[in-house]
Design a protein around this motif. Structure first.
Motif, PDB file in Angstrom:
ATOM      1  N   GLU A  89       0.837  -1.408   0.011  1.00 17.11           N
ATOM      2  CA  GLU A  89      -0.003   0.109   0.330  1.00 17.11           C
ATOM      3  C   GLU A  89       0.466   1.299   0.059  1.00 17.11           C
ATOM      4  O   GLU A  89       0.393   2.381  -0.911  1.00 17.11           O
ATOM      5  CB  GLU A  89      -1.162  -0.108   1.083  1.00 17.11           C
ATOM      6  CG  GLU A  89      -2.145  -1.128   1.368  1.00 17.11           C
ATOM      7  CD  GLU A  89      -2.833  -1.053   2.278  1.00 17.11           C
ATOM      8  OE1 GLU A  89      -4.310  -2.005   2.176  1.00 17.11           O
ATOM      9  OE2 GLU A  89      -2.238  -0.642   3.435  1.00 17.11           O
ATOM     10  N   ALA A  90       1.940   1.021   0.779  1.00 15.19           N
ATOM     11  CA  ALA A  90       3.164   2.388   0.562  1.00 15.19           C
ATOM     12  C   ALA A  90       3.845   2.247  -0.746  1.00 15.19           C
ATOM     13  O   ALA A  90       4.298   3.400  -1.135  1.00 15.19           O
ATOM     14  CB  ALA A  90       4.135   2.338   1.675  1.00 15.19           C
ATOM     15  N   LYS A  91       3.461   1.487  -1.607  1.00 15.71           N
ATOM     16  CA  LYS A  91       3.965   1.930  -2.997  1.00 15.71           C
ATOM     17  C   LYS A  91       5.295   0.974  -3.296  1.00 15.71           C
ATOM     18  O   LYS A  91       6.082   1.713  -4.510  1.00 15.71           O
ATOM     19  CB  LYS A  91       3.276   2.853  -3.499  1.00 15.71           C
ATOM     20  CG  LYS A  91       2.137   3.058  -4.022  1.00 15.71           C
ATOM     21  CD  LYS A  91       1.161   2.111  -4.517  1.00 15.71           C
ATOM     22  CE  LYS A  91      -0.232   2.610  -4.979  1.00 15.71           C
ATOM     23  NZ  LYS A  91      -0.729   1.974  -5.528  1.00 15.71           N
ATOM     24  N   VAL A  92       5.492   0.531  -2.278  1.00 12.22           N
ATOM     25  CA  VAL A  92       7.133   0.028  -2.316  1.00 12.22           C
ATOM     26  C   VAL A  92       7.019  -0.982  -3.983  1.00 12.22           C
ATOM     27  O   VAL A  92       6.167  -1.992  -4.118  1.00 12.22           O
ATOM     28  CB  VAL A  92       7.857  -0.913  -1.100  1.00 12.22           C
ATOM     29  CG1 VAL A  92       8.062   0.085  -0.607  1.00 12.22           C
ATOM     30  CG2 VAL A  92       7.213  -1.957  -1.355  1.00 12.22           C
ATOM     31  N   ASP A  93       8.514  -0.602  -4.310  1.00  7.75           N
ATOM     32  CA  ASP A  93       8.587  -1.791  -6.291  1.00  7.75           C
ATOM     33  C   ASP A  93       8.782  -2.963  -5.879  1.00  7.75           C
ATOM     34  O   ASP A  93       8.447  -3.840  -6.590  1.00  7.75           O
ATOM     35  CB  ASP A  93       9.347  -1.395  -6.778  1.00  7.75           C
ATOM     36  CG  ASP A  93       9.353   0.202  -6.853  1.00  7.75           C
ATOM     37  OD1 ASP A  93       8.111   1.144  -7.814  1.00  7.75           O
ATOM     38  OD2 ASP A  93       9.851   1.955  -6.666  1.00  7.75           O
ATOM     39  N   ALA A  94       9.687  -3.522  -4.353  1.00  9.13           N
ATOM     40  CA  ALA A  94       9.734  -5.172  -4.824  1.00  9.13           C
ATOM     41  C   ALA A  94      10.439  -5.686  -3.268  1.00  9.13           C
ATOM     42  O   ALA A  94      10.965  -4.375  -2.194  1.00  9.13           O
ATOM     43  CB  ALA A  94      11.056  -4.962  -6.127  1.00  9.13           C
ATOM     44  N   LEU A  95       9.888  -6.303  -2.897  1.00 11.79           N
ATOM     45  CA  LEU A  95      10.326  -6.869  -1.634  1.00 11.79           C
ATOM     46  C   LEU A  95      11.805  -7.725  -1.859  1.00 11.79           C
ATOM     47  O   LEU A  95      11.372  -9.162  -2.853  1.00 11.79           O
ATOM     48  CB  LEU A  95       9.421  -7.464  -0.406  1.00 11.79           C
ATOM     49  CG  LEU A  95       8.065  -7.205  -0.758  1.00 11.79           C
ATOM     50  CD1 LEU A  95       7.447  -8.085  -0.095  1.00 11.79           C
ATOM     51  CD2 LEU A  95       8.145  -5.764   0.436  1.00 11.79           C
ATOM     52  N   LEU A  96      13.260  -7.681  -0.918  1.00 11.88           N
ATOM     53  CA  LEU A  96      13.722  -9.152  -0.700  1.00 11.88           C
ATOM     54  C   LEU A  96      13.617  -9.245  -0.324  1.00 11.88           C
ATOM     55  O   LEU A  96      13.895  -9.794   1.760  1.00 11.88           O
ATOM     56  CB  LEU A  96      14.964  -8.014  -0.702  1.00 11.88           C
ATOM     57  CG  LEU A  96      15.946  -7.232  -2.367  1.00 11.88           C
ATOM     58  CD1 LEU A  96      15.452  -5.835  -1.913  1.00 11.88           C
ATOM     59  CD2 LEU A  96      17.285  -7.421  -1.646  1.00 11.88           C
ATOM     60  N   VAL A  97      13.625 -11.258   0.008  1.00 12.55           N
ATOM     61  CA  VAL A  97      13.208 -12.200   0.118  1.00 12.55           C
ATOM     62  C   VAL A  97      13.846 -13.386   0.773  1.00 12.55           C
ATOM     63  O   VAL A  97      14.880 -14.175  -0.035  1.00 12.55           O
ATOM     64  CB  VAL A  97      12.065 -12.309   0.283  1.00 12.55           C
ATOM     65  CG1 VAL A  97      10.791 -11.544   0.290  1.00 12.55           C
ATOM     66  CG2 VAL A  97      11.650 -13.326  -1.155  1.00 12.55           C
TER      67      VAL A  97
END
Length: 655
Positions: A89-97
């Motif tokens: 919802e904060a519009k981050v572009d990617a998650l590193l997992v």
């Protein structure tokens, strides 16, 4: 025609201030930790701050990646899901997992919101091979962060085998001696898990090295401590090999560090793009004007190495100290009771921090109280300082003062076309650039006003008013403003020119942000590419390719993964179910949940047999010691070394 590739400079940020500094100084993307589940527990940030960062970064087309790359325990699954949803919802572009449970959790976010960030496989995923990259792609990852240990040839082979996956590679900063994600030494010794963001830096400690007969080969040395990576002069080679994202390590570093390092690498990438515009372009928008000259030697470093970029090298470790040396500034020329002089060309300032390695190979540091000509007066004269010793500066007061102020101004160059409408005037504003993205970024504004012949020439005033872009992210030279249709022969008030400019700026800024945020993963559609299809929560993987995916060669050191299945880092039922769907039976839970008796705690490409000159495969002399060798901590705990020459790898086992 050869396709133009996008190059991204990826900067670290421990907080919002560091992140904004990275953007200002030329980063194309920023990675930052959220409040939980980041592999640096000391570098957490609120979702509100991350949302603010996205708003700021997206104005320049800069992307924001959030690290959610720790293991997720069973009782944390809902908490992790809620965090991922908030980040979406904060519009981050990617998650590193790292934890494969994240695949299912992001799928839930997508189902609930209709969109979700892209998935990047963190370096904690231990990605060393084309098989692993292909496998990650088939699980839905758009990018893989490669192991730091890979050479140019290995990177190139991966890119050629799996060209549709983005490859991210480290170029600068501290080095972990173990392949990331499979280091358990800190957990074993101190109950602090590296896979949970709490590494205690076991590899920076002192060890004795003993042979099988108990004889001491090395005493009280930092045998696992590596120098810092510096690949500033090798970006072109890395780009040609297939790296698209150049990652700077340092989410615990200060804003000054970020400013200096990002500036150095951004300028280098700009040089590459300028020389080879048909091959490469930058991933974000804007040109940076710098108020200083970056110098990597002047910020925290343990000495530099390119690591294994061109194969195994003899100078990657720092056995004497794990602390920052800084830049070499000369040698002690002459000593007095309370002062000394330095043979060298460096200029010093009151308050500078200097250091040297004494006769016992211990690092000693001191502060300069005052400088008189070429003579330095310390607060306290170092006892072990000797004539001829090499001096290093690990704190440069003048450079720090320079960095504390405004050191960069980033603006997006635009072109304007001013002309007529049927009942007024219009202004078209477009991003100036050769890339397809830049050419598609344009906006138009119009204003109604009667066409009236001007009493005096209007061209200069039109250009002057429209070029007043002030505190916006844009910049336009008056000469880049085109006037069409004889519009400069008609009168228009300056206030209406300002209104045209303001509306065009707002519209273009909105389009840049929208263009950046459309990178968010949309609801899955039926496509031919496996990387575009869902395989989460028990759903069918890639149409009719489920069995194919299960048979993909994981291509890690398979005997080790079979013998020590905690290497899969399974800490919850979602991760276990994920591997079962891949046909991989994980016998043991994550090391943090159930530590085995005698355990493999590190896998290293750094090899002590080679570092000490005794790798006979690479021209070293045959050792006289009897193996196995053992590392011993100061408290007596021992760790057996295994040299896997078939893998060119040194394994470390806890006894």
């Amino acid at each position: 025609m050869k396709e133009q590739r996008t190059l991204e400079l990826l900067a670290p940020a421990r907080d919002l201030a560091c992140a904004m500094a990275a953007v200002d100084h030329g980063a194309d993307a920023v990675y930052i930790g959220a409040s939980d589940f980041g592999a640096r527990v000391a570098a957490g940030n609120s979702v509100d701050d991350i949302h603010h960062l996205c708003d700021y970064a997206h104005r320049y087309g800069v992307r924001v990646y959030v690290t959610v790359n720790t293991l997720i325990y069973e009782d944390e699954i809902d908490k992790a899901y809620q965090l991922m949803k908030q980040l979406a919802e904060a519009k981050v572009d990617a998650l590193l997992v790292q934890d494969m449970a994240a695949i299912e959790l992001v799928a839930r976010v997508r189902r609930e919101l209709g969109y979700a960030p892209a998935l990047h496989a963190s370096t904690q995923c231990d990605t060393r091979s084309a098989g692993k990259v292909r496998w990650l792609q088939q699980q839905g990852f758009s990018r893989a962060v490669l192991a730091r240990e890979l050479s140019l040839d290995e990177i190139k082979a991966i890119h050629q085998a799996v060209p549709t996956v983005e490859l991210e590679g480290f170029v600068h900063g501290a080095l972990c001696v173990s392949y990331s994600g499979v280091c358990y030494a800190s957990q074993h010794c101190f109950g602090r898990s590296a896979n949970r963001g709490a590494c205690a830096q076991f590899c920076r400690m002192k060890f004795d090295l003993l042979d099988a007969d108990g004889h001491t080969i090395e005493h009280d040395r930092h045998l696992l401590s590596l120098k810092d990576m510096n690949r500033l002069d090798h970006l072109e080679e890395l780009a040609d090999a297939g790296i698209c994202s150049f990652k700077i390590e340092g989410r615990l570093k200060t804003a000054d560090y970020v400013k200096n390092v990002v500036s150095a690498y951004s300028r280098k990438l700009d040089d590459l793009v300028r020389r080879r515009p048909d091959d490469y372009r930058r991933a974000s928008l804007g040109k940076v004007s710098y108020g200083f000259t970056p110098d990597l030697k002047k910020t925290f470093n343990r000495g530099f190495t390119t690591y294994f970029l061109h194969g195994r090298q003899p100078d990657i470790a720092s056995f004497d100290t794990p602390k920052a040396l800084g830049e070499m500034v000369g040698h002690v020329k002459e000593l007095r009771r309370d002062s000394f002089t330095v043979a060298g060309i460096a200029a010093f300032a009151n308050g500078d921090g200097l250091c040297f390695l004494n006769d016992e190979h211990e690092l000693e540091g001191f502060r300069v109280n005052r400088v008189e000509g070429g003579r330095l007066f310390p607060f306290k004269m170092p006892t072990h300082l000797r004539k001829g010793m090499t001096l290093y500066r690990n704190q440069d007061v003048a450079f720090e003062k320079l960095l504390s102020g405004k050191t960069a101004d980033r603006r997006i160059s635009v072109a304007m076309v001013y002309g007529l409408t049927q009942n007024g005037f219009r202004l078209r504003m477009s991003v100036d650039g050769k890339s397809a993205e830049a050419k598609n970024l344009q906006a138009e504004a119009s204003v109604a006003f009667d066409h009236q012949a001007a009493k005096r020439p209007q061209a200069d005033n039109i250009r002057q008013q429209l070029a007043k872009l002030g505190t916006t992210v844009f910049h336009c030279e008056p000469a880049d403003i085109t006037i069409e249709q004889g519009a400069d022969e008609l009168f228009i008030p300056s206030s209406l020119l300002s209104e045209l400019r303001r509306e065009a700026v707002e519209s273009l800024q909105k389009k840049i942000v929208e263009s950046t945020e459309q990178n968010q993963v949309l609801p899955t559609k039926d496509t031919d590419g496996p990387q575009q299809t869902e395989m989460y929560g028990g759903e069918k993987c890639c149409r009719d390719t489920e069995q194919v995916e299960r048979n993909v060669n994981f291509e890690q050191p398979q005997d080790l993964y079979n013998a020590y299945s905690y290497l899969y880092n399974v800490a919850n039922h979602l991760a276990r179910q994920f591997y079962e769907r891949q046909g991989i039976k994980v016998e043991a839970p994550a090391f943090e949940l159930k530590e085995p008796g005698k355990a493999l705690v590190m896998q290293c490409r750094h090899c002590l047999r080679y570092a000490l000159g005794h790798c006979v495969r690479r021209g070293g002399t045959a050792p006289r010691w009897r193996e196995p060798l053992t590392l011993r901590l100061g408290d007596g705990r021992r760790f057996r070394l295994e040299f896997r020459c078939d893998l060119c790898q040194m394994n470390i086992y806890a006894e």
